[in-house]
Design a protein around this motif. Structure first.
Motif, short mmCIF file in Angstrom:
data_model
loop_
_atom_site.label_atom_id
_atom_site.label_comp_id
_atom_site.label_asym_id
_atom_site.label_seq_id
_atom_site.Cartn_x
_atom_site.Cartn_y
_atom_site.Cartn_z
N ALA A 166 0.84 -1.21 0.00
CA ALA A 166 0.00 0.00 0.00
C ALA A 166 0.86 1.25 0.00
CB ALA A 166 -0.93 0.00 1.21
N LYS A 167 1.99 1.21 0.69
CA LYS A 167 2.90 2.37 0.70
C LYS A 167 3.50 2.58 -0.68
CE LYS A 167 7.01 4.51 2.10
NZ LYS A 167 7.72 4.83 0.86
N LYS A 168 3.89 1.50 -1.35
CA LYS A 168 4.41 1.62 -2.71
C LYS A 168 3.35 2.19 -3.65
CE LYS A 168 7.88 -2.00 -2.42
NZ LYS A 168 8.33 -3.31 -2.88
N MET A 169 2.11 1.75 -3.47
CA MET A 169 1.02 2.26 -4.28
C MET A 169 0.82 3.75 -3.99
SD MET A 169 -3.01 1.11 -4.44
CE MET A 169 -2.58 -0.60 -4.52
N GLY A 170 0.90 4.12 -2.73
CA GLY A 170 0.77 5.53 -2.35
C GLY A 170 1.88 6.37 -2.95
N ASP A 171 3.11 5.85 -2.94
CA ASP A 171 4.23 6.57 -3.56
C ASP A 171 3.95 6.81 -5.05
OD1 ASP A 171 5.81 6.73 -1.24
OD2 ASP A 171 6.89 4.87 -1.70
N TYR A 172 3.49 5.76 -5.72
CA TYR A 172 3.19 5.88 -7.15
C TYR A 172 2.10 6.92 -7.38
CZ TYR A 172 1.48 4.88 -11.80
OH TYR A 172 1.08 5.01 -13.09
N LEU A 173 1.00 6.81 -6.65
CA LEU A 173 -0.11 7.73 -6.84
C LEU A 173 0.31 9.17 -6.55
CD1 LEU A 173 -2.98 5.65 -5.23
CD2 LEU A 173 -2.65 6.12 -7.66
N ALA A 174 1.08 9.38 -5.50
CA ALA A 174 1.51 10.73 -5.13
C ALA A 174 2.40 11.34 -6.20
CB ALA A 174 2.24 10.71 -3.78
N ASN A 175 3.19 10.51 -6.88
CA ASN A 175 4.14 11.01 -7.87
C ASN A 175 3.59 11.06 -9.29
OD1 ASN A 175 6.32 11.45 -6.08
ND2 ASN A 175 6.74 9.27 -6.07
N LYS A 176 2.60 10.22 -9.60
CA LYS A 176 2.19 10.06 -11.00
C LYS A 176 0.74 10.43 -11.31
CE LYS A 176 6.12 8.06 -12.16
NZ LYS A 176 7.10 8.68 -12.99
N VAL A 177 -0.10 10.56 -10.29
CA VAL A 177 -1.53 10.75 -10.54
C VAL A 177 -1.99 12.06 -9.90
CG1 VAL A 177 -3.83 9.77 -10.16
CG2 VAL A 177 -1.89 8.26 -10.61
N ASP A 178 -2.66 12.88 -10.68
CA ASP A 178 -3.23 14.11 -10.15
C ASP A 178 -4.46 13.79 -9.32
OD1 ASP A 178 -1.40 15.86 -11.35
OD2 ASP A 178 -2.55 15.89 -13.22
#
Length: 84
Positions: free
Chosen positions: A35-47
């Motif tokens: 979930a943390k990795k998913m959060g990192d991705y979302l925070a960096n790549k998704v508006d």
């Protein structure tokens, strides 16, 4: 409407994925790490698509790794309570 465009759909999706991970034998720590990795991705790549996502992104951005793990863990717990 995509999963990320509606916060309730996002919580439901996350809860379903967490349930599947537990069913596959993943520990709470393993699920939180994913979930943390998913959060990192979302925070960096998704508006952010809504107010809730904007708040989560702001919290994610100001937190350190420990804060982000705690936030990921809280999101997991919140999503588990949403699934019936």
């Amino acid at each position: 409407m995509g999963v990320l465009e509606n916060f309730d759909r996002w919580q439901e999706f996350l809860g379903d994925q967490v349930n599947k991970a537990h069913a596959m034998g993943m520990s709470e720590d393993q699920v939180t790490a994913v979930a943390k990795k998913m959060g990192d991705y979302l925070a960096n790549k998704v508006d952010p698509k809504n107010e809730q996502e904007r708040l989560l992104k702001e919290l994610w951005d100001v937190g350190d790794d420990q804060d982000r793990m705690a936030l990921a863990r809280m999101m997991i717990r919140m999503s588990e309570h949403q699934v019936h």
